[in-house]
Structures are given as structure tokens and as C-alpha cells.
Design an enzyme around this catalytic site. Sequence first.
Site, mmCIF file in Angstrom:
data_model
loop_
_atom_site.group_PDB
_atom_site.id
_atom_site.type_symbol
_atom_site.label_atom_id
_atom_site.label_comp_id
_atom_site.label_asym_id
_atom_site.label_seq_id
_atom_site.Cartn_x
_atom_site.Cartn_y
_atom_site.Cartn_z
ATOM 1 N N ARG A 95 -65.120 -23.957 -26.487
ATOM 2 C CA ARG A 95 -65.180 -25.062 -27.450
ATOM 3 C C ARG A 95 -66.299 -24.909 -28.483
ATOM 4 O O ARG A 95 -66.372 -25.677 -29.435
ATOM 5 C CB ARG A 95 -65.308 -26.402 -26.702
ATOM 6 C CG ARG A 95 -63.976 -26.855 -26.135
ATOM 7 C CD ARG A 95 -64.116 -28.159 -25.387
ATOM 8 N NE ARG A 95 -64.816 -27.978 -24.126
ATOM 9 C CZ ARG A 95 -65.403 -28.969 -23.447
ATOM 10 N NH1 ARG A 95 -65.388 -30.194 -23.930
ATOM 11 N NH2 ARG A 95 -66.001 -28.734 -22.302
ATOM 12 N N GLY A 151 -64.616 -19.190 -11.565
ATOM 13 C CA GLY A 151 -65.075 -20.518 -11.137
ATOM 14 C C GLY A 151 -66.520 -20.498 -10.675
ATOM 15 O O GLY A 151 -67.104 -19.438 -10.421
ATOM 16 N N ASN A 188 -92.876 -0.066 -56.521
ATOM 17 C CA ASN A 188 -93.148 0.625 -55.254
ATOM 18 C C ASN A 188 -91.984 1.466 -54.797
ATOM 19 O O ASN A 188 -92.101 2.215 -53.845
ATOM 20 C CB ASN A 188 -93.506 -0.410 -54.172
ATOM 21 C CG ASN A 188 -92.415 -1.442 -53.959
ATOM 22 O OD1 ASN A 188 -91.702 -1.804 -54.903
ATOM 23 N ND2 ASN A 188 -92.268 -1.898 -52.744
ATOM 24 N N TYR A 189 -90.855 1.395 -55.486
ATOM 25 C CA TYR A 189 -89.636 2.053 -55.004
ATOM 26 C C TYR A 189 -89.112 2.958 -56.095
ATOM 27 O O TYR A 189 -88.876 2.511 -57.233
ATOM 28 C CB TYR A 189 -88.617 0.961 -54.647
ATOM 29 C CG TYR A 189 -87.343 1.460 -54.033
ATOM 30 C CD1 TYR A 189 -87.361 2.328 -52.945
ATOM 31 C CD2 TYR A 189 -86.101 1.043 -54.528
ATOM 32 C CE1 TYR A 189 -86.177 2.765 -52.374
ATOM 33 C CE2 TYR A 189 -84.920 1.475 -53.955
ATOM 34 C CZ TYR A 189 -84.961 2.335 -52.879
ATOM 35 O OH TYR A 189 -83.797 2.766 -52.319
ATOM 36 N N SER A 248 -102.354 -9.158 -67.775
ATOM 37 C CA SER A 248 -100.996 -9.691 -67.633
ATOM 38 C C SER A 248 -99.947 -8.643 -67.946
ATOM 39 O O SER A 248 -100.136 -7.779 -68.805
ATOM 40 C CB SER A 248 -100.800 -10.872 -68.588
ATOM 41 O OG SER A 248 -101.626 -11.920 -68.166
ATOM 42 N N ALA A 290 -103.717 -5.634 -70.679
ATOM 43 C CA ALA A 290 -102.432 -6.328 -70.553
ATOM 44 C C ALA A 290 -101.306 -5.442 -71.070
ATOM 45 O O ALA A 290 -101.473 -4.673 -72.006
ATOM 46 C CB ALA A 290 -102.487 -7.625 -71.354
ATOM 47 N N ARG A 346 -100.199 1.544 -73.513
ATOM 48 C CA ARG A 346 -99.139 0.795 -74.181
ATOM 49 C C ARG A 346 -99.097 1.249 -75.637
ATOM 50 O O ARG A 346 -100.061 1.843 -76.139
ATOM 51 C CB ARG A 346 -99.417 -0.713 -74.117
ATOM 52 C CG ARG A 346 -100.670 -1.109 -74.845
ATOM 53 C CD ARG A 346 -101.043 -2.568 -74.674
ATOM 54 N NE ARG A 346 -102.195 -2.896 -75.481
ATOM 55 C CZ ARG A 346 -103.120 -3.793 -75.129
ATOM 56 N NH1 ARG A 346 -103.041 -4.416 -73.976
ATOM 57 N NH2 ARG A 346 -104.139 -4.029 -75.920
HETATM 58 C C1 UD1 Z 1 -68.779 -28.408 -12.988
HETATM 59 C C2 UD1 Z 1 -68.535 -29.067 -11.617
HETATM 60 C C3 UD1 Z 1 -68.357 -30.572 -11.826
HETATM 61 C C4 UD1 Z 1 -69.571 -31.146 -12.512
HETATM 62 C C5 UD1 Z 1 -69.835 -30.432 -13.822
HETATM 63 C C6 UD1 Z 1 -71.148 -30.869 -14.401
HETATM 64 C C7 UD1 Z 1 -67.346 -27.366 -10.363
HETATM 65 C C8 UD1 Z 1 -66.045 -26.957 -9.804
HETATM 66 N N1 UD1 Z 1 -67.344 -28.505 -11.061
HETATM 67 O O1 UD1 Z 1 -67.586 -28.556 -13.738
HETATM 68 O O2 UD1 Z 1 -68.201 -31.196 -10.566
HETATM 69 O O3 UD1 Z 1 -69.382 -32.542 -12.748
HETATM 70 O O4 UD1 Z 1 -69.913 -28.996 -13.612
HETATM 71 O O5 UD1 Z 1 -71.329 -30.281 -15.657
HETATM 72 O O6 UD1 Z 1 -68.332 -26.705 -10.142
HETATM 73 N N2 UD1 Z 1 -69.725 -20.697 -14.819
HETATM 74 C C9 UD1 Z 1 -69.842 -19.354 -14.509
HETATM 75 N N3 UD1 Z 1 -68.718 -18.708 -14.071
HETATM 76 C C10 UD1 Z 1 -67.521 -19.319 -13.911
HETATM 77 C C11 UD1 Z 1 -67.426 -20.687 -14.236
HETATM 78 C C12 UD1 Z 1 -68.541 -21.344 -14.686
HETATM 79 O O7 UD1 Z 1 -70.890 -18.766 -14.635
HETATM 80 O O8 UD1 Z 1 -66.570 -18.643 -13.494
HETATM 81 C C13 UD1 Z 1 -70.906 -21.396 -15.294
HETATM 82 C C14 UD1 Z 1 -70.752 -21.860 -16.735
HETATM 83 O O9 UD1 Z 1 -71.260 -20.886 -17.622
HETATM 84 C C15 UD1 Z 1 -71.572 -23.135 -16.748
HETATM 85 C C16 UD1 Z 1 -71.476 -23.653 -15.332
HETATM 86 O O10 UD1 Z 1 -71.077 -22.558 -14.533
HETATM 87 O O11 UD1 Z 1 -72.925 -22.882 -17.045
HETATM 88 C C17 UD1 Z 1 -70.493 -24.803 -15.173
HETATM 89 O O12 UD1 Z 1 -69.212 -24.386 -15.478
HETATM 90 P P1 UD1 Z 1 -68.135 -25.356 -16.143
HETATM 91 O O13 UD1 Z 1 -66.907 -24.580 -16.334
HETATM 92 O O14 UD1 Z 1 -68.736 -26.024 -17.315
HETATM 93 O O15 UD1 Z 1 -67.914 -26.419 -14.978
HETATM 94 P P2 UD1 Z 1 -67.293 -27.856 -15.148
HETATM 95 O O16 UD1 Z 1 -65.819 -27.717 -15.253
HETATM 96 O O17 UD1 Z 1 -67.990 -28.579 -16.209
#
Ligand code: UD1
Length: 459
Positions: free
Chosen positions: A17, A81, A389-390, A408, A426, A443
Site C-alpha cells: 500500500r 506470515g 576550476n573545470y 570585481s 577588476a 584585460r
Molecule cells: C498482525 C497481527 C494482528 C495485529 C497486527 C498489528 C498476525 C497474524 N496478525 O497483523 O493480530 O493486530 O499485526 O499490527 O500476526 N512480516 C514479515 N513476514 C511476513 C509477514 C509479515 O516479516 O511474512 C512483518 C511485516 O513486515 C510487519 C509485521 O510482520 O512488520 C506485521 O505484518 P502484517 O502483515 O502487517 O500483519 P497484520 O496483518 O497487520
Amino acid sequence: MPSSLSVVILAAGFGTRMKSRTTKVLHHAGGLTLIEHVVRTALTIAPPDRIVTVVGHQGDRVAEAIAPYGIRTALQDAPLGTGHALRCARESAPAGGQLVVLYGDVPLLSEATLARLIMQQTSGSAAATVLTAILNDPAAYGRIIRGEDGGVEAIVEYKAASDAQRAINEINSGIYCFDAALLWKHIDSITTNNPAGEFYLTDMVEILRANGHRVEGQVMTDSSELLGINTKVELAEVDRLFRARKAAQLMLDGVTIERPETVSIDLDVLIGADTVVEPNVRILGKSVIGANTRIGTGTVISNSAIADAVTVEPYCVIDDSAIGEESRIGPFARLRLKNRVGAHVHIGNFVELKNTAMADGAKANHLAYLGDSEVGAKTNIGAGTITCNYDGKLKHRTNIGAGVFVGSNATLVAPVTLEDGSYIAAGSVITEQVPGGALAIARGRQSNKEGWVAKKKGG
Ligand code: UD1
Ligand code: MG
């Protein structure tokens, strides 16, 4: 802080986003990348060798941005995740003690909030403590399900939550303090059995409870610290907050800031007491400004050192330069790249300096370009003086001694030396060394044709 504390920062997500080619945590707020803010907070609770950042998208660039802090990194090669991301840190993170999980895109979290979380976790017997917040609009955050005993029974992600669960306004901040041994023992029990098909770290709550452990929740006192950045609108808001805090701190330390909401001062900038910062000024990077100095409106200063009692008139642009005490700069002066300006120097309007040293008391009051030059003490550079200079291929130096008077509109073709006490007429084009005390005139001589105008008109 307990010495067995470690931190894992999750920063592998891309941040779609943001609509940017740059991964989210490398965007700046208050002059620092988002990830640097979080790393600095982590360093308040643990030493660098106990901090691991999980990187993924543009991981090399993120690792480079945090390299100066000496912390560890672990790679998550696919964003499967939050649970999977934390698992990727297992080899790099300490196996025991308490482990705090932070997010790379939540830069406002304070040291005090973290300390309270850790205090609760270390003083009780829970396997984990979750940092929560009560929000009027709990939006799409994960919801905290409390048990009858007040402990946390589960965290339900918004997508999977029932209407009744969505009505709960206590939410998961995503920040936790775990008993590290229990976390690593059970983390492999997280599955992808959820609507998003991801490894949810939030599942650890139920997993720990199923294994007979307790999970606590601690409600934050100031939920604005939770502000995570997902869009450039939120980035601007966080940037504004950091700069407002910085300006307030400087004012408490004795700096006068006129219309503070209009100035942008990066967090690492230092400014001495009784310095006045006029409206619409930007002071960036690692700049250090002395006391009793004035920074005029519209001026932009980056990575520069400005001494005490200097006056920078409005609309100057000063990069990577040092200016000595009681000097006067501008208005409309440009100092770019590695200038060393001494004390009591005057640099006036429409003067540009590049890689130039001006010794104490030297003056260039109007309309000049001094590049790759050395200007001795008390030398006066006349209006319109240009160092050439260049030569189209290479840069050459101009050495101007002390007490020199450059008239000047002189053109100084480098490499060239004007010895101490010399005098340049100058309009001269100087291509050869001028001995000390000599007058150089280079000059065309003026000749007046008497009566020429009338003759031309045929009168
Ligand atoms: C997560 C929580 C949610 C909480 C929210 C708060 C989970 C499943 N959910 O959701 O309960 O309310 O944060 O902001 O944890 N990241 C990784 N690798 C990944 C996924 C994420 O490094 O594969 C990192 C992201 O860069 C970020 C953080 O983890 O810094 C959170 O990830 P994001 O996808 O924003 O989690 P939410 O869906 O917001
Ligand atoms: Mg999020």
C-alpha cells in the site's frame, strides 16, 4: 533490563500500500528509516548481538541500512506470515531468556512501554505477554479474547472473526514478550489453517495454552504509539509527530523556534541554546548548530557544522560544510560539498562555494563562484569573481593567499595561485601565478574614439 533479553524485529513484508518501489521499512520519518527507529528502540533493551531483524523483500538494502548498528539479520525468503517470519530468526536468536517481538513498521513505540511489557512478563510465570490496546475503532486488528481468569485465551484475526468477536475493542498490537525456550519449542505447531493460508504468529497463544501455559495481556497506556505505517499518508503523520517531538525538545533545551510546525529538523540534529530558527527552515542529517546562531527562513542545511553566533540569512542551501563562529552567510548563498569556512567570514548573496576553504575574515560578498579553492585570511573576493576550476575533463585548484584583493568580475583560470597580498584588477582573466604584493591586470585596454557617435550617425 534482564541480561537474557533478546529482540526479533519482523521487517520482511513489502508494504504494497505504500505504492513504492522501495520496501516499506526503508522509508524515512524524522530523517531516519522506519527500521532504524525500531532498531534504536530495541537497543535500549538489548545489546546488538541479541537483536535479530528478519528481512525479506529488498533484504540486502534493509541489512545495509541497519549495518552500522551491528545487529544480526535473518532472511525470510517468502512472506508466508508473521509466524513463519519469527521462525526464520530461530538460528540467529538466543535460545533462552525472554524474547521480544517488534515490527519494523511501528516506529513510535516507546522505551517506557516496552519496559512495562518486559516487567510484567519477567515478574510473572506466563509463557508470553501480549501488548494490547483498547481502541474506539479497532479496525482490522486482531481481537484479544480474554478468559475468565483475565488471561489471553486467543487472538482472532479480523478476517476469521465472528461479528461478536469483531465487536471486541481490545486489539493485538503484534508486540509480544515470550519465554524464548517455550516459543522455540512450540513454534513449529503453527499451521496455515486459516482464511489467508499464512503462518499466523497469533496462533502461539492457543498453542501455548494447549500445552498448559498461561498468556497474559498488557493494555498500552498510549495507543498512539501503535501507529503502524501502511500508506504514505500514515508516513507523513509519523514524520510530523517525530519532528514535532524533536522541535519541542530543542525548545525545552533553549532553542528559539519560530512557527515550529513549519520547520523540519531531523532527529539526530544538535542545536545550541539561544539559537533562533526562523520559519520554514530544514535542518537535516547529522547537522550540528552552535549556540546564539540564527538560521534564516527558507534555509536548508544538511550534514553541516555551524559554529556559535553565526548568522545564516534567509534562503541559503548548505550541504556537507563547516562554518566558523560569527560568520555571516547569505541571503541566497549556496555551499555545496566539503567547504570549510573559518570564523568571521562573509559569504553574501548569490555566492556559490564548492570544496573550498575560506580562512578567517575572508569575504565574498556578492555573486561569485569559488570551486576547489583555497582563500586566505582577510582576502576579499570581488563581485562576479569566478574560479574556472573545470577544463572539461579535470578539476583544478585555485590557491588564493591571505590579504589578497580580487577585483570585481575577475576570472581565475585554474590551476593558478595568487600569492599573499596580491591585487587583481577588476575584469582580469588570470591564467598565471601572481607574485605576492603584485598588481595583476589582464584585460583589454580602453580606448575612447572621440566624436565617434556623431560620425556614425552621419551628422
Ligand atoms: C498482525 C497481527 C494482528 C495485529 C497486527 C498489528 C498476525 C497474524 N496478525 O497483523 O493480530 O493486530 O499485526 O499490527 O500476526 N512480516 C514479515 N513476514 C511476513 C509477514 C509479515 O516479516 O511474512 C512483518 C511485516 O513486515 C510487519 C509485521 O510482520 O512488520 C506485521 O505484518 P502484517 O502483515 O502487517 O500483519 P497484520 O496483518 O497487520
Ligand atoms: Mg499490519
